[in-house]
Design an enzyme around this catalytic site. Structure first.
Site, PDB file in Angstrom:
ATOM      1  N   ARG A   1       0.833  -1.210   0.000  1.00 24.08           N
ATOM      2  CA  ARG A   1       0.000   0.000   0.000  1.00 24.08           C
ATOM      3  C   ARG A   1       0.862   1.252   0.000  1.00 24.08           C
ATOM      4  O   ARG A   1       0.559   2.241   0.656  1.00 24.08           O
ATOM      5  CB  ARG A   1      -0.960   0.007   1.200  1.00 24.08           C
ATOM      6  CG  ARG A   1      -1.886  -1.187   1.269  1.00 24.08           C
ATOM      7  CD  ARG A   1      -2.855  -1.248   0.079  1.00 24.08           C
ATOM      8  NE  ARG A   1      -3.668  -2.454   0.152  1.00 24.08           N
ATOM      9  CZ  ARG A   1      -3.325  -3.612  -0.390  1.00 24.08           C
ATOM     10  NH1 ARG A   1      -2.193  -3.729  -1.065  1.00 24.08           N
ATOM     11  NH2 ARG A   1      -4.097  -4.670  -0.289  1.00 24.08           N
TER      12      ARG A   1
ATOM     13  N   SER B   1     -11.198  -0.503   2.960  1.00 21.70           N
ATOM     14  CA  SER B   1     -10.385  -0.950   4.099  1.00 21.70           C
ATOM     15  C   SER B   1      -9.680   0.250   4.720  1.00 21.70           C
ATOM     16  O   SER B   1      -8.927   0.940   4.043  1.00 21.70           O
ATOM     17  CB  SER B   1      -9.355  -1.983   3.645  1.00 21.70           C
ATOM     18  OG  SER B   1      -9.995  -3.115   3.103  1.00 21.70           O
TER      19      SER B   1
ATOM     20  N   GLU C   1      -4.969   3.416   6.053  1.00 22.93           N
ATOM     21  CA  GLU C   1      -4.724   3.492   4.613  1.00 22.93           C
ATOM     22  C   GLU C   1      -5.071   4.876   4.057  1.00 22.93           C
ATOM     23  O   GLU C   1      -4.304   5.438   3.287  1.00 22.93           O
ATOM     24  CB  GLU C   1      -5.524   2.409   3.872  1.00 22.93           C
ATOM     25  CG  GLU C   1      -4.930   1.014   4.000  1.00 22.93           C
ATOM     26  CD  GLU C   1      -5.526   0.046   2.976  1.00 22.93           C
ATOM     27  OE1 GLU C   1      -5.985   0.523   1.925  1.00 22.93           O
ATOM     28  OE2 GLU C   1      -5.533  -1.158   3.241  1.00 22.93           O
TER      29      GLU C   1
END
Length: 338
Positions: free
Chosen positions: A164, A238, A334
């Protein structure tokens, strides 16, 4: 180049959080970026690049010049002996692009179906799902330097992809605007099926050798059953990264919590399921103010109606403290908090 003032950003972030852009410019080409940089007032002003708004938490109005990326276009660049090269404009909807590639008979992105956001945001986050990450399929990224106005092309290695993560979150953060992305879809195609949810689909259907379209449909079905539609319930997908721990740390946690969901990584480390950690701390379905934890998936924070960014941040911090207190693991968000 279209310049607007006093623009509500609520429709442009999937959490549906209230915020106003003092100045917003719609970017449809490299030339639009250069026009902004040459503008007598906007040229030297701080810039904020906005894609699909699926990975941000807005806690305030945005005083920077918002560059809303709306570069369109999809094309097959070339066919090679070992791969297809396809290209999409940064403003294209990611899921629609994935579906388009399959309609062209070009498999390889099906595991990333229904990931929210735009094509241009995909390399920034190095999106990933069900065993495939963007770095596995990225060929090149075109961007414009927000200081010089020069167009640059980075290959996959230069993007410095991580979990990520990418160079666009570090050295190039706020310094470049992605305009196009090219993908390498390998030949021959091989399905990526090594996830429990997909193994269940194989068992349920009896289809042991699914084609790419079948995998795409399975992924869409799995995600729709587990994750809320941002058009119905505001969310950013998420919210936390799955933490990666050493073998020793994993063994210690398993000793205390044998049921913890964990996945071995190629380098010997282990990835833990952040959703399981959050659920184990009792957060599923709970709320702080008008921000809550989704009832079907603890990894997703949602806007229960009328939430503001501060409520989302407060909830996220409470979850982080709870997980650290029980497991000694710090969860990393995130989305970018603005």
């Amino acid at each position: 180049m279209q310049i607007e003032t006093g623009v509500s950003l609520k429709p442009y972030n999937t959490f549906g959080l209230p915020a106003v852009a003092q100045t917003l410019v719609r970017i449809t080409s490299d030339a639009d970026v250069r026009r902004v940089l040459d503008h007598p007032e906007l040229g030297r002003a701080p810039k904020f690049v906005l894609g699909g708004g699926s990975n941000i938490v807005l806690t305030r109005d945005v005083s920077q010049v918002v560059l809303k990326v709306e570069v369109k276009g999809r094309r097959i660049v070339e066919e090679r002996e070992d791969a297809w090269i396809v290209e999409a404009g940064a403003g294209e909807n990611w899921h629609e692009f994935v579906t388009w590639t399959l309609e062209q008979g070009l498999p390889g992105l099906e595991n990333l179906a229904l990931v929210p956001g735009t094509v241009g945001a995909a390399p920034v986050q190095n999106i990933g799902a069900y065993g495939v990450e963007l770095k596995d399929r990225c060929h090149e990224v075109d961007a414009v330097d927000l200081v010089t106005g020069r167009s640059v092309t980075l290959d996959a290695a230069q993007c410095r992809f991580g979990y990520r993560d990418s160079i666009f979150k570090h050295e190039l953060a706020g310094k470049s605007l992605i305009t196009r992305v090219r993908f390498r879809l390998p030949k021959p195609w091989q399905p990526v099926l090594g996830y429990l949810d997909l193994e269940r689909k194989i068992a349920e259907t009896g289809i042991t050798a699914p084609d790419a379209r079948q995998v795409h449909d399975w992924i869409c079905d799995i995600r729709r059953n587990k994750l809320p539609d941002p058009q119905v319930i505001g969310n950013a997908g998420s919210f936390f990264k799955n933490p990666v721990v050493t073998q020793e740390q994993c063994r210690d946690i398993i000793g205390r919590d044998p049921e913890i969901v964990h996945y071995p990584m190629p380098d010997g480390s282990f990835k833990l399921a952040a959703g399981w950690l959050i659920d184990a701390c009792g957060w599923k379905g709970k709320s702080i103010g008008r921000a809550g934890v989704y009832e079907k998936q603890a990894l997703v924070l949602v806007n229960r109606g009328g939430a503001i960014g501060a409520e989302v941040v407060t909830l996220a911090r409470a979850i982080q403290e709870s997980v650290y207190g029980r497991f000694g693991i710090r969860l990393e968000p995130e989305p970018v908090v603005v």
